[in-house]
Scaffold this motif. Structure first.
Motif, PDB file in Angstrom:
ATOM      1  N   VAL A 118      34.779  22.984  25.194  1.00 32.74           N
ATOM      2  CA  VAL A 118      36.662  23.685  24.454  1.00 32.74           C
ATOM      3  C   VAL A 118      36.590  25.179  24.452  1.00 32.74           C
ATOM      4  CG1 VAL A 118      36.458  24.315  22.114  1.00 32.74           C
ATOM      5  CG2 VAL A 118      34.728  21.815  22.815  1.00 32.74           C
ATOM      6  N   ARG A 119      35.983  25.493  24.790  1.00 33.60           N
ATOM      7  CA  ARG A 119      36.924  27.019  24.456  1.00 33.60           C
ATOM      8  C   ARG A 119      37.259  27.345  26.067  1.00 33.60           C
ATOM      9  NH1 ARG A 119      30.866  30.409  23.328  1.00 33.60           N
ATOM     10  NH2 ARG A 119      30.908  30.707  21.454  1.00 33.60           N
ATOM     11  N   PHE A 120      37.657  26.952  27.393  1.00 34.52           N
ATOM     12  CA  PHE A 120      37.819  26.933  28.256  1.00 34.52           C
ATOM     13  C   PHE A 120      39.519  26.792  28.236  1.00 34.52           C
ATOM     14  CE2 PHE A 120      39.460  24.925  32.327  1.00 34.52           C
ATOM     15  CZ  PHE A 120      39.399  25.844  32.846  1.00 34.52           C
ATOM     16  N   TRP A 121      39.218  24.739  27.514  1.00 36.25           N
ATOM     17  CA  TRP A 121      41.192  24.088  27.099  1.00 36.25           C
ATOM     18  C   TRP A 121      41.195  24.937  26.136  1.00 36.25           C
ATOM     19  CZ3 TRP A 121      42.524  22.036  31.191  1.00 36.25           C
ATOM     20  CH2 TRP A 121      41.623  21.282  32.014  1.00 36.25           C
ATOM     21  N   ALA A 122      40.344  25.770  25.537  1.00 36.82           N
ATOM     22  CA  ALA A 122      41.253  26.418  23.977  1.00 36.82           C
ATOM     23  C   ALA A 122      42.225  27.189  25.042  1.00 36.82           C
ATOM     24  CB  ALA A 122      40.874  26.411  23.116  1.00 36.82           C
ATOM     25  N   ASP A 123      42.085  28.181  25.551  1.00 40.78           N
ATOM     26  CA  ASP A 123      42.514  29.585  26.143  1.00 40.78           C
ATOM     27  C   ASP A 123      43.392  28.736  27.316  1.00 40.78           C
ATOM     28  OD1 ASP A 123      41.698  32.197  27.097  1.00 40.78           O
ATOM     29  OD2 ASP A 123      41.852  31.973  28.801  1.00 40.78           O
ATOM     30  N   PHE A 124      43.427  27.906  27.512  1.00 37.48           N
ATOM     31  CA  PHE A 124      44.066  27.471  29.323  1.00 37.48           C
ATOM     32  C   PHE A 124      45.263  27.156  28.061  1.00 37.48           C
ATOM     33  CE2 PHE A 124      46.524  23.781  31.206  1.00 37.48           C
ATOM     34  CZ  PHE A 124      46.683  23.556  31.713  1.00 37.48           C
ATOM     35  N   LEU A 125      45.213  26.670  26.793  1.00 31.48           N
ATOM     36  CA  LEU A 125      46.691  26.122  26.134  1.00 31.48           C
ATOM     37  C   LEU A 125      47.287  27.969  25.156  1.00 31.48           C
ATOM     38  CD1 LEU A 125      45.585  23.133  23.987  1.00 31.48           C
ATOM     39  CD2 LEU A 125      47.362  22.844  25.922  1.00 31.48           C
ATOM     40  N   GLN A 126      45.958  28.311  25.248  1.00 31.96           N
ATOM     41  CA  GLN A 126      46.683  29.702  24.381  1.00 31.96           C
ATOM     42  C   GLN A 126      48.087  29.950  25.115  1.00 31.96           C
ATOM     43  OE1 GLN A 126      46.553  30.094  21.222  1.00 31.96           O
ATOM     44  NE2 GLN A 126      46.189  32.641  20.687  1.00 31.96           N
ATOM     45  N   GLN A 127      47.208  30.611  27.048  1.00 31.68           N
ATOM     46  CA  GLN A 127      47.695  31.579  27.388  1.00 31.68           C
ATOM     47  C   GLN A 127      48.907  30.631  28.700  1.00 31.68           C
ATOM     48  OE1 GLN A 127      46.411  34.738  27.397  1.00 31.68           O
ATOM     49  NE2 GLN A 127      45.098  34.610  25.978  1.00 31.68           N
ATOM     50  N   GLN A 128      47.740  29.870  29.076  1.00 38.43           N
ATOM     51  CA  GLN A 128      49.434  29.107  30.147  1.00 38.43           C
ATOM     52  C   GLN A 128      50.085  28.816  30.207  1.00 38.43           C
ATOM     53  OE1 GLN A 128      47.065  28.435  34.096  1.00 38.43           O
ATOM     54  NE2 GLN A 128      45.503  29.059  33.323  1.00 38.43           N
ATOM     55  N   PHE A 129      49.843  27.325  29.284  1.00 42.18           N
ATOM     56  CA  PHE A 129      50.418  26.346  28.781  1.00 42.18           C
ATOM     57  C   PHE A 129      51.312  27.657  27.780  1.00 42.18           C
ATOM     58  CE2 PHE A 129      52.141  23.424  24.785  1.00 42.18           C
ATOM     59  CZ  PHE A 129      53.574  22.930  25.799  1.00 42.18           C
ATOM     60  N   LEU A 130      51.195  28.360  26.766  1.00 43.14           N
ATOM     61  CA  LEU A 130      52.275  29.044  26.086  1.00 43.14           C
ATOM     62  C   LEU A 130      53.152  29.612  26.752  1.00 43.14           C
ATOM     63  CD1 LEU A 130      49.826  29.959  22.548  1.00 43.14           C
ATOM     64  CD2 LEU A 130      52.431  28.346  22.871  1.00 43.14           C
ATOM     65  N   ASP A 131      53.025  30.453  27.643  1.00 42.26           N
ATOM     66  CA  ASP A 131      53.135  31.039  28.269  1.00 42.26           C
ATOM     67  C   ASP A 131      54.474  30.251  29.202  1.00 42.26           C
ATOM     68  OD1 ASP A 131      52.216  33.535  28.628  1.00 42.26           O
ATOM     69  OD2 ASP A 131      51.007  33.205  30.023  1.00 42.26           O
ATOM     70  N   SER A 132      54.346  28.917  29.787  1.00 38.68           N
ATOM     71  CA  SER A 132      55.320  28.542  30.232  1.00 38.68           C
ATOM     72  C   SER A 132      56.060  27.979  29.005  1.00 38.68           C
ATOM     73  CB  SER A 132      54.799  26.692  30.817  1.00 38.68           C
ATOM     74  OG  SER A 132      53.749  27.346  32.083  1.00 38.68           O
TER      75      SER A 132
END
Length: 256
Positions: free
Chosen positions: A126-140
């Motif tokens: 859960v933490r991994f995918w939340a961080d994915f959204l928070q970092q990589q997706f939001l940057d895009s």
């Protein structure tokens, strides 16, 4: 004489207590036990996720709206490093950064639904995918909202690729294939996803960008749709028209 001795002794006994217990007693006497204040800004998705978590846990709190163009001394004092919202203040102790605040809420208030799984492996996923959204997706996504022409098309392609990665990586969270929520028991990743995409129709109207497409990403679309039907989510939605104007203004400024 007796009362004087009594108060003297009780005072001495208190001095002998550990510091954290002594402070807790003083806060209770002052009516500050479990006082919660949230410093935020009405349009912030990061503030919204904290509001959702507080509501799920049934935690009463005071909300303080911040003008980010003229930040209050309280915000600068409580978050001197980033000087951003949200900041949750619990009994005088400030906690910054929305994902950290969600974990703090889950660990501090044991009653009510669990926001994070008990199992360490499930919690890590859960933490991994939340961080994915928070970092990589939001940057895009930020790149897409601040660009035009070919740069915008390239950024949007990256947005959709990141969403595909997310959808394929989280399919296993729903063995039946369709997200379904019992009551209002949203979890950590649900809250993060909802805070980013719960107002996706605002983005479509304000930016002419269809991000959540049921044909391209059916799982994410059904996931967000199911959450948006919950009262706890509806209660935290910012006003639609006001949000559209706000986002259009931000995009206009970024393209100038």
């Amino acid at each position: 004489m007796f009362l004087s001795v009594f108060f003297f002794l009780t005072g001495k006994l208190r001095e002998m207590l550990p510091l954290h217990i002594n402070q807790k007693l003083r806060k209770k006497e002052m009516g500050e036990e479990n006082k919660v204040t949230l410093y935020g800004m009405w349009a912030s998705p990061f503030v919204r996720r904290v509001k959702i978590a507080l509501k799920i846990k049934g935690i009463p709190y005071e909300y303080v709206e911040e003008d980010l163009r003229n930040k209050s001394q309280f915000l600068l004092q409580y978050n001197p490093v980033h000087k951003k919202v949200p900041v949750l203040v619990h009994n005088g102790n400030p906690i910054a950064e929305s994902l950290i605040i969600l974990e703090y809420i889950n660990e501090t208030w044991k009653n009510g639904p669990k926001i994070l799984p008990e199992d360490p492996f499930e919690r890590a996923k859960v933490r991994f995918w939340a961080d994915f959204l928070q970092q990589q997706f939001l940057d895009s996504l930020r790149s897409a909202t601040k660009s035009s022409g070919e740069a915008h098309e390239k950024a949007m392609k990256d947005v959709f690729e990141k969403l595909t990665v997310f959808e394929e990586g989280t399919e296993g969270f729903f063995p039946n294939g369709t997200p379904h929520f019992e009551g209002e028991n949203l979890g950590f990743l649900d809250i993060v996803l909802c805070s980013l995409f719960g107002s996706h129709k605002v983005g479509e109207e304000a930016l002419a960008m269809k991000i959540i497409d049921p044909e391209r990403h059916p799982l994410i679309h059904s996931w967000v749709t199911a959450m948006n039907e919950l009262p706890v989510v509806k209660e935290t939605l910012p006003p639609h028209d006001k949000m559209v104007s706000f986002i259009q203004s931000l995009r206009g400024n970024s393209l100038d």
